[in-house]
Design an enzyme around this catalytic site. Structure first.
Site, mmCIF file in Angstrom:
data_model
loop_
_atom_site.group_PDB
_atom_site.id
_atom_site.type_symbol
_atom_site.label_atom_id
_atom_site.label_comp_id
_atom_site.label_asym_id
_atom_site.label_seq_id
_atom_site.Cartn_x
_atom_site.Cartn_y
_atom_site.Cartn_z
ATOM 1 N N TRP A 95 8.249 32.389 11.789
ATOM 2 C CA TRP A 95 8.491 33.986 11.989
ATOM 3 C C TRP A 95 9.532 34.206 12.867
ATOM 4 O O TRP A 95 10.176 35.249 12.258
ATOM 5 C CB TRP A 95 7.214 34.545 12.556
ATOM 6 C CG TRP A 95 6.004 34.240 11.463
ATOM 7 C CD1 TRP A 95 4.770 33.542 11.641
ATOM 8 C CD2 TRP A 95 5.733 35.048 10.085
ATOM 9 N NE1 TRP A 95 4.123 33.591 10.684
ATOM 10 C CE2 TRP A 95 4.587 34.494 9.569
ATOM 11 C CE3 TRP A 95 6.723 35.870 9.583
ATOM 12 C CZ2 TRP A 95 4.234 34.775 8.403
ATOM 13 C CZ3 TRP A 95 6.500 36.311 8.201
ATOM 14 C CH2 TRP A 95 4.840 35.909 7.830
ATOM 15 N N LYS A 141 -4.309 40.076 11.333
ATOM 16 C CA LYS A 141 -4.680 38.894 12.255
ATOM 17 C C LYS A 141 -5.911 39.167 13.137
ATOM 18 O O LYS A 141 -6.943 38.767 13.288
ATOM 19 C CB LYS A 141 -3.570 38.310 12.905
ATOM 20 C CG LYS A 141 -2.686 37.427 12.094
ATOM 21 C CD LYS A 141 -1.652 37.864 11.118
ATOM 22 C CE LYS A 141 -0.995 37.103 10.165
ATOM 23 N NZ LYS A 141 0.398 37.118 10.511
ATOM 24 N N ASP A 175 7.093 40.151 18.766
ATOM 25 C CA ASP A 175 6.241 40.035 17.424
ATOM 26 C C ASP A 175 4.990 39.666 17.706
ATOM 27 O O ASP A 175 4.713 38.204 17.942
ATOM 28 C CB ASP A 175 6.912 39.253 16.225
ATOM 29 C CG ASP A 175 5.965 39.251 15.230
ATOM 30 O OD1 ASP A 175 4.994 39.563 15.066
ATOM 31 O OD2 ASP A 175 6.338 38.524 14.292
HETATM 32 C C1 LIG Z 1 1.441 37.289 9.743
HETATM 33 C C2 LIG Z 1 2.804 37.519 10.783
HETATM 34 C C3 LIG Z 1 4.042 38.268 10.251
HETATM 35 C C4 LIG Z 1 4.003 38.881 9.028
HETATM 36 O O1 LIG Z 1 3.189 40.082 8.859
HETATM 37 P P1 LIG Z 1 3.081 40.836 7.736
HETATM 38 O O2 LIG Z 1 2.271 41.880 8.055
HETATM 39 O O3 LIG Z 1 2.681 40.168 6.283
HETATM 40 O O4 LIG Z 1 4.382 41.401 7.178
HETATM 41 C C5 LIG Z 1 5.042 38.313 11.017
HETATM 42 N N1 LIG Z 1 4.937 37.842 12.202
HETATM 43 C C6 LIG Z 1 3.799 36.893 12.734
HETATM 44 C C7 LIG Z 1 3.936 36.234 14.083
HETATM 45 C C8 LIG Z 1 2.848 36.797 11.708
HETATM 46 O O5 LIG Z 1 1.940 36.186 12.266
#
Ligand SMILES: *Cc1c(COP(=O)(O)O)cnc(C)c1O
Length: 361
Positions: free
Chosen positions: A102, A196, A172
């Site tokens: 990521w 998540k 993030d």
């Molecule tokens: C799942 C995830 C993303 C991407 O998320 P989307 O909503 O599908 O764009 C980005 N960063 C992390 C750490 C993730 O777990």
């Protein structure tokens, strides 16, 4: 009706109590004669739902008043572009810490807009650790420092918050938000895709310090401009109304569990049990340095990869599903977000032990 223990990395399990509540309110929300899905986002019913969700999140995370919360679409991935577009201001470079898949995606996108200084990179060790504070090569003139506190695919998590002085810290937190208490004031901006640990897909929450608003570059599309969303209470256009409502139900559920302190205690226990089962087995393995192991995403391999399919099949028979690892890593991955009950982890551990015993020679 059977609810399985679903170890999906995202979209992930939601608390059963939350889905039941949504089911009860599905056709007629609180006597309004409408489903939440059918409400005008500007009507008083929906405004009360949205406002309560926001207020509850502020209370749960103890978000100080000088931070705005934005309820956006486009997932966490849209933030990879929105961050440089909105935060660079008159600077030309930003620092990024690379700890996995990521981080890499965030870096690739940022490179379209600015010079990226990779302040640390753990790819050489196969992304099985996080850099220490001393190892970060930070540029004091960077517009911001971006990092990924929890790498969802590698199962690697920071055990500290990087110290960046006056340079704004951007995180993030897609796969770790709400998993335990954090000090929001250490961050300039936190963002997380909902699917998540917050609610259904379609929503991305941004928590941003007010002084960072209003610096977007001139070409920034209105839909990607934090200030426009902030000035309009995330209702510049139609927000993802149902996902926002569901997130609100999850926030109420977290409060009922005892807030983030209680979530952190449960999550800490769940992770400890699962890692102990891996480490004590002589059959399963997790490559991540112990102090950097994720509380939320636990990848593991079997001693013999030829048994992966048999393992998954047997797990599904026990009601343990979506354990197949990410295609880039292989093996298994158990994501154990807030909504995964401790009994789900206990059931997985019991299955893993019995599976390993039957394979032993
Ligand atoms: C799942 C995830 C993303 C991407 O998320 P989307 O909503 O599908 O764009 C980005 N960063 C992390 C750490 C993730 O777990």
């Amino acid at each position: 009706m059977t609810r399985m223990f679903n170890f999906s990395a995202g979209p992930a399990m939601l608390p059963t109590a939350v889905i039941k509540r949504a089911q009860q309110e599905m056709l007629d929300w609180h006597g309004s004669g409408m489903s939440v899905m059918e409400m005008s986002h500007r009507g008083k019913e929906y405004m009360s739902i949205a406002g309560k969700a926001e207020q509850d999140l502020r209370e749960i995370m103890l978000i100080p008043d000088h931070y705005k919360m934005l309820f956006l679409q486009g997932g966490a991935s849209s933030q990879f572009a929105m961050i440089p577009l909105n935060l660079l201001g008159d600077k030309t470079s930003a620092d990024y810490i690379n700890t996995g898949m990521w981080s890499k995606k965030a870096i690739a996108e940022a490179k379209r807009y600015c010079d990226v200084n990779v302040a640390a990179d753990t790819s050489e060790g196969g992304f099985t650790t996080v850099p220490s504070q001393d190892e970060l090569v930070l540029n004091p003139d960077a517009a911001y420092v971006h990092y990924t506190p929890n790498e969802t695919i590698g199962g690697v998590e920071f055990d500290y918050i990087p110290e960046t002085g006056d340079v704004p810290l951007v995180a993030d937190m897609s796969s770790t938000i709400l998993s335990r208490p954090i000090d929001v004031s250490k961050f300039a901006m936190i963002y997380a895709g909902a699917q998540k640990n917050i609610g259904p897909a379609g929503l991305c929450i941004v928590i941003i310090r007010e002084d960072l608003l209003g610096k977007a570059s001139a070409q920034t599309p209105a839909m990607m401009n934090y200030k426009i969303h902030a000035d309009n209470g995330s209702m510049y256009n139609t927000p993802p109304t149902y996902s926002w409502y569901m997130a609100g139900l999850v926030f109420e559920w977290i409060q009922a569990q005892g807030g983030l302190k209680a979530m952190g205690e449960i999550n800490g226990r769940k992770a400890a049990k699962l890692y102990a089962a891996i480490d004590d087995s002589g059959f399963y393995a997790n490559p991540v340095a112990k102090q950097h192991r994720s509380w939320m995403n636990v990848p593991f391999t079997l001693a013999n990869a030829d048994l992966d399919a048999v393992f998954l099949e047997g797990a599904a028979e026990q009601g343990l599903i979506t354990l197949k690892g990410h295609r880039s890593v292989g093996g298994m991955r158990a994501s154990i977000y807030n909504a995964m009950p401790e009994e789900g982890v206990d059931a997985l551990v019991a299955y893993m032990q019995s599976f390993a015993k039957h394979q032993a020679v």
